[in-house]
Design a protein around this motif. Sequence first.
Motif, short mmCIF file in Angstrom:
data_model
loop_
_atom_site.label_atom_id
_atom_site.label_comp_id
_atom_site.label_asym_id
_atom_site.label_seq_id
_atom_site.Cartn_x
_atom_site.Cartn_y
_atom_site.Cartn_z
N GLN A 311 -39.64 0.98 -13.77
CA GLN A 311 -38.42 1.20 -13.36
C GLN A 311 -37.19 1.23 -13.04
O GLN A 311 -36.69 -0.20 -13.70
CB GLN A 311 -38.73 1.22 -11.56
CG GLN A 311 -39.90 1.29 -10.71
CD GLN A 311 -40.28 3.37 -10.60
OE1 GLN A 311 -39.09 3.05 -10.16
NE2 GLN A 311 -40.53 3.98 -11.24
N ASP A 312 -36.13 1.98 -13.20
CA ASP A 312 -34.71 1.74 -14.65
C ASP A 312 -33.50 1.26 -13.28
O ASP A 312 -32.74 0.99 -14.57
CB ASP A 312 -34.12 2.43 -15.79
CG ASP A 312 -35.55 2.09 -17.01
OD1 ASP A 312 -35.48 0.94 -16.91
OD2 ASP A 312 -35.95 3.01 -17.47
N ARG A 313 -33.29 2.04 -12.34
CA ARG A 313 -33.01 1.65 -11.71
C ARG A 313 -32.22 0.45 -10.86
O ARG A 313 -33.55 0.10 -10.27
CB ARG A 313 -33.41 2.79 -10.63
CG ARG A 313 -33.97 4.36 -10.61
CD ARG A 313 -33.86 5.17 -9.33
NE ARG A 313 -35.11 5.10 -8.65
CZ ARG A 313 -34.76 4.81 -7.79
NH1 ARG A 313 -33.74 4.93 -6.86
NH2 ARG A 313 -36.24 4.44 -7.16
N PRO A 314 -31.72 0.12 -10.44
CA PRO A 314 -30.60 -0.73 -9.95
C PRO A 314 -31.09 -0.61 -8.11
O PRO A 314 -30.87 0.21 -7.58
CB PRO A 314 -29.57 -0.86 -9.77
CG PRO A 314 -29.03 0.49 -9.85
CD PRO A 314 -30.14 1.38 -10.42
N LEU A 315 -31.35 -1.63 -7.35
CA LEU A 315 -31.38 -1.58 -5.82
C LEU A 315 -30.29 -2.02 -5.11
O LEU A 315 -29.01 -2.32 -5.84
CB LEU A 315 -32.13 -3.39 -5.73
CG LEU A 315 -33.58 -3.83 -6.14
CD1 LEU A 315 -34.04 -5.53 -5.68
CD2 LEU A 315 -34.23 -3.28 -5.14
N VAL A 316 -30.07 -1.61 -4.09
CA VAL A 316 -28.90 -0.71 -2.94
C VAL A 316 -29.37 -1.64 -1.93
O VAL A 316 -30.35 -1.47 -1.22
CB VAL A 316 -29.02 1.08 -3.00
CG1 VAL A 316 -28.22 0.82 -1.86
CG2 VAL A 316 -28.82 0.96 -5.09
#
Length: 364
Positions: A311-316
């Motif tokens: 998972q390469d996405r950032p936390l929001v």
Amino acid sequence: MTVFAARRDALRRLLVEKSLDALLVTDERNVTYLTGFTGDSSYLVVSRQSELLLSDRRYTQQLEEECPGLGLAIRGPGTKMTEFTAEVAGKLGLKSLGIESDVMSVGAFEKMKAALKATPLALTEGLVETLREIKDAGEVEELREAVSIAQRAFAVIRASLRLGRTEKEVADELEYQIRLFGGVCGAFPSIIGVGPRAALPHGRPTREAKIGDYDFVLIDWGARGKLYHSDLTRVLVTGRLSPELQRVYGVVLAAQRAAIAAIRPGAIMKEIDATARQVIEDAGYGERFGHSLGHGIGLAVHEQPRLAPDQDRPLVPGMVVTVEPGIYLPGWGGVRIEDDVLVTEDGHEVLTSVPKELEECMAT
């Protein structure tokens, strides 16, 4: 504007991005998320201009109560849902219709495609689920309630835990207490693992294994409040505190604390996973941590986002994830510690508060 109307508008913006005229929502949780309707066997068509909920006569009163003012198409007895959906969609004159490809069966898709020859069908994945990743204030409150129910139920179980009770008896009592405290039900069938059976990450409770057969028990449980879920894991010491248990438990707790400390807006999901994994690898147990660090939680027990190596996405801000590292040693047992964590504007908040220091986990 209601929260549900705002969610549908957010979905419409995604439709524009995907060059879709409309989306056929068939996942029941997604229908609930977009309308507030809690029944089943119902679909929702969301176009760029309007929405239409397809249901049947069993739910006419419930629909009026839960989503007044929403456009409805009600099918009668003997009308199959696929045929009815194709008929309604055909009358709407849509230029294209998105299908939730990870929900609709191949058979239903082929029937829909044959019935809607004039409307191209487009396979989509995760459009509504993407919106569900970010919880609003109302959703966070529902999650807090699900956590509270689970924690109160666990407190009763812990206080009444007796040697000789079977894993299944503990699981059944936990389910009962969740309902007594106002939960609809458990978030999932509770995992109760005594001794070596704690090495099974998703082991089912048995009538044979009993509290006290070995020195510890792993309990993985959660509650469903009105609609939202909680998910926790703790290990209770029911006998002698062995050096091995002290070591393994200490490593898992350190890994979890390091990962939680790294949670903040912008942090990359796989890096949170790597933070916990590194602690476990450095202690020599890397091969015994065989699952991802955590998952999103909300209307479903397991949903996006995921704290995992891919998972390469950032936390929001608004995301809520579990953090649950574990070490599993076949023949000996396993330790997993799990909490639910909200990503806030300036960091994080741990929603769960069941004690987890090892000396606080002594049940005898």
